[in-house]
Design an enzyme around this catalytic site. Structure first.
Site, PDB file in Angstrom:
ATOM      1  N   HIS A   1       0.820  -1.221   0.000  1.00 36.69           N
ATOM      2  CA  HIS A   1       0.000   0.000   0.000  1.00 36.69           C
ATOM      3  C   HIS A   1       0.854   1.272   0.000  1.00 36.69           C
ATOM      4  O   HIS A   1       0.872   1.997  -0.976  1.00 36.69           O
ATOM      5  CB  HIS A   1      -1.016   0.055   1.157  1.00 36.69           C
ATOM      6  CG  HIS A   1      -1.902  -1.142   1.248  1.00 36.69           C
ATOM      7  ND1 HIS A   1      -2.708  -1.540   0.206  1.00 36.69           N
ATOM      8  CD2 HIS A   1      -2.100  -2.046   2.245  1.00 36.69           C
ATOM      9  CE1 HIS A   1      -3.376  -2.624   0.571  1.00 36.69           C
ATOM     10  NE2 HIS A   1      -3.019  -2.951   1.800  1.00 36.69           N
TER      11      HIS A   1
ATOM     12  N   ASP B   1      -4.986  -8.513  -2.898  1.00 41.29           N
ATOM     13  CA  ASP B   1      -5.191  -8.218  -1.484  1.00 41.29           C
ATOM     14  C   ASP B   1      -6.433  -8.901  -0.896  1.00 41.29           C
ATOM     15  O   ASP B   1      -6.401 -10.089  -0.602  1.00 41.29           O
ATOM     16  CB  ASP B   1      -5.234  -6.693  -1.307  1.00 41.29           C
ATOM     17  CG  ASP B   1      -5.163  -6.265   0.154  1.00 41.29           C
ATOM     18  OD1 ASP B   1      -5.046  -7.133   1.029  1.00 41.29           O
ATOM     19  OD2 ASP B   1      -5.214  -5.047   0.423  1.00 41.29           O
TER      20      ASP B   1
HETATM   21 ZN    ZN Z   1      -3.206  -7.023   3.015  1.00 45.17          ZN
END
Ligand code: ZN
Length: 446
Positions: free
Chosen positions: A266, A317
Site C-alpha cells: 500500500h 489483497d
Molecule cells: Zn493485506
C-alpha cells in the site's frame, strides 16, 4: 520442460519479439517436445499481495455499517466482517477457499501469488498439530491449482503502537518471535519448485521495534522477500506519529535496511520526502487498487513515485476482485480522475500506457515474489488473438487493448512450470475445485 514453444509474438523485456517465430521455452504444455500458440504470449503476472481466505467474503461487506462515534462507514467495519469469517476457518475450509481463489487467479493471468498469511492457529489461539497446518493448507491449495506460491508467514504480535495485547479474536494470528522463527524454519525446508518462503511483518502497529530488529538479525531473515503492510490508513499514520514522532514510511526507512528484498504493501499515505526516499531505496511497493478503492484507503502518489524511479507490483489483497486488468486499469484511472489528465503511467521510453503498466507490474512483481533468478518463460499467458477486442491490433496496441478495452477475459491459455493449467480460458480443474468451495462456504456461513 525444455521443449520449444512456437509463437509469432512473444513479449519480453518490454517489447514484442518475433525471434524467428520460435521461442525456446522452459514451459511447453504437458511436457510435449513442441507446441504452438498463435496469439500474443507474455510472461505470467505476479499477484504480489493476497489474503486468499478473504475470497470467501467478496461482496459481503458492501452494505452500510456505521459504528457509534464514526460518522461514516470505513475500513474498520470491513475488518469486522473479515474477523467474523476468519474465526470460522480451519485447515480444510482454508484449503478449499484458497484453491478456488488460485484457480480464479490463474484464469485471470496471475501465475504466481505472494500469500501474506497470518491465520496461523485455531480460533481459540491454540496452535494446530502441527503448528504449520494452516500454512500447509495454502501450500496444498497452490500445488493443486498449479499457481507458483511465495508464502509469507506473517509475524503479528501486538494490537497497536501502544503495544496493547491482541484481542481474543486476534489470538489466532499471534506468535512470539521464537515460535514464529520455528514456523519459518520448518517452512523453509519445504522450498522447491513452485514454493518460495519469505517473511511478512503484519504492520508497524503489530510488530514492536525490538522484535523487528531481532527478526532482521536472525539468520532466517538473511534470504527471501520481506513484506509489510504500511501507511494504508490515515489513522495508522496518526498513531505512528503519536507513538514515534515519525510517519510510518519515514520510520521504516530510518529503522530498517530497505532494499530490493523489501515489498511495502500500500504505502498510500506518504509525504513528498517519503515518496522520493522510498523510490530510491530499491524496494517495491505492492499496490492493490481494487481493494484500496473498496476500503476507501486513499490514492497512492503514483506520478511522483514513478518520476523518482520507484518500482511497483500489483496485488489482489482482499480478493474482492481477482483481475490484473482491473488492478492496472484502476491504478491509471485513479490518477486520471485526480489530475484531470490522461496516460499518466506512460513514459518517454514507453508511450503506451497499458504496455508500461504491464512491464512495471511484471518486473516489480517478480522482485516482490523473489523470482528474479527464475526464467521469464517459466510461466506464460497466451492472449486470444482471435478475440474481437484484439482485432487488427498492431503489436504495440495489444496490451493497451487488453488493459483498457472491455472486461472480457482475453487469457486463453496459461502454462506454469510445464503444466498447461488454463485451456480456452478455463482452468482444467475448475469444476471440482468450485464444487468443494461451495461446500466449504456452506459450512462457513451456516
Ligand atoms: Zn493485506
Amino acid at each position: 520442460m525444455t521443449g520449444i514453444l512456437r509463437t509469432p509474438n512473444f513479449w519480453i523485456d518490454g517489447n514484442w519479439k518475433a525471434a524467428g517465430h520460435r521461442v525456446a521455452a522452459s514451459c511447453v504444455p504437458d511436457g510435449a517436445p513442441e507446441a504452438s500458440w498463435h496469439g500474443w504470449v507474455i510472461p505470467g503476472l505476479v499477484n504480489a499481495h493476497s489474503h486468499a481466505f478473504q475470497r470467501a467474503m467478496a461482496g459481503l461487506a458492501e452494505h452500510r455499517v456505521v459504528r457509534a462515534g464514526d460518522a461514516r462507514d470505513s475500513f474498520w467495519s470491513w475488518r469486522e466482517t473479515m474477523y467474523t469469517l476468519a474465526a470460522r476457518l480451519d485447515p480444510e475450509t482454508l484449503h478449499a477457499v484458497a484453491a478456488q481463489a488460485y484457480v480464479e487467479m490463474l484464469e485471470a493471468g496471475y501465475t504466481q501469488v505472494c500469500e501474506f498469511h497470518y491465520l496461523h492457529h485455531a480460533p481459540d489461539g491454540k496452535p494446530y498439530a502441527p503448528p504449520s497446518a494452516m500454512s500447509a493448507a495454502l501450500i496444498g491449495a497452490a500445488r493443486e491449482a498449479g499457481i507458483g506460491l511465495t508464502l509469507l508467514p506473517t509475524l503479528y504480535m501486538s494490537g497497536g503502537f501502544d503495544r496493547r495485547p491482541l484481542a481474543a479474536r486476534q489470538q489466532r494470528f499471534a506468535h512470539t518471535l521464537d515460535r514464529f522463527l520455528d514456523l519459518l524454519a520448518e517452512l523453509r525446508t519445504l522450498q522447491g519448485p513452485g514454493l518460495n518462503v519469505g517473511i511478512a511483518l503484519h504492520s508497524l502497529r503489530a510488530v514492536p521495534p525490538e522484535a523487528l530488529h531481532a527478526l532482521l538479525q536472525s539468520g532466517l531473515a538473511a534470504q527471501g522477500p520481506l513484506h509489510i503492510h504500511i501507511a494504508e490508513q490515515a489513522a495508522e499514520v496518526d498513531d505512528c506519529l503519536a507513538a514515534t514522532g515519525q510517519r510510518p514510511v519515514a520510520w521504516l526507512l530510518d529503522h530498517a535496511p530497505l532494499d530490493a528484498r523489501w515489498c511495502l504493501v500500500h504505502a498510500t499515505h506518504m509525504d513528498a520526502a517519503e515518496t522520493a526516499r522510498l523510490a530510491r531505496s530499491g524496494a517495491v511497493v505492492a499496490l492493490c487498487p481494487s481493494t484500496e478503492a473498496n476500503l476507501g484507503d486513499g490514492l497512492f502518489p503514483f506520478g511522483a513515485y514513478l518520476d523518482a524511479g520507484g518500482r511497483i507490483a500489483i496485488g489482489s489483497d482482499s480478493n474482492v476482485s481477482i483481475s490484473p486488468v482491473e488492478e492496472l486499469r484502476w491504478l491509471e484511472y485513479g490518477q486520471r480522475l485526480n489530475q484531470c489528465a490522461r496516460n499518466l503511467a506512460a513514459g518517454a521510453q514507453q508511450p503506451h500506457t497499458g504496455t508500461r503498466l504491464v512491464a512495471l507490474a511484471l518486473a516489480g512483481g517478480r522482485q516482490a515474489a523473489g523470482l528474479d533468478d527464475t526464467p521469464m518463460d517459466a510461466a506464460l499467458l497466451h492472449l486470444d488473438a482471435a478475440h474481437v477486442l484484439l482485432a487488427e491490433r498492431r503489436p504495440e496496441e495489444v496490451l493497451d487493448s487488453w488493459i483498457f478495452a472491455g472486461n472480457a477475459a482475453l487469457v486463453r491459455d496459461v502454462c506454469v512450470g510445464g503444466r498447461h493449467l488454463v485451456r480456452a480460458g478455463q482452468h482444467v480443474q475448475r469444476e471440482a475445485i468450485a464444487r468443494r468451495y461451495r461446500k466449504a462456504l456452506a459450512r462457513l456461513r451456516a
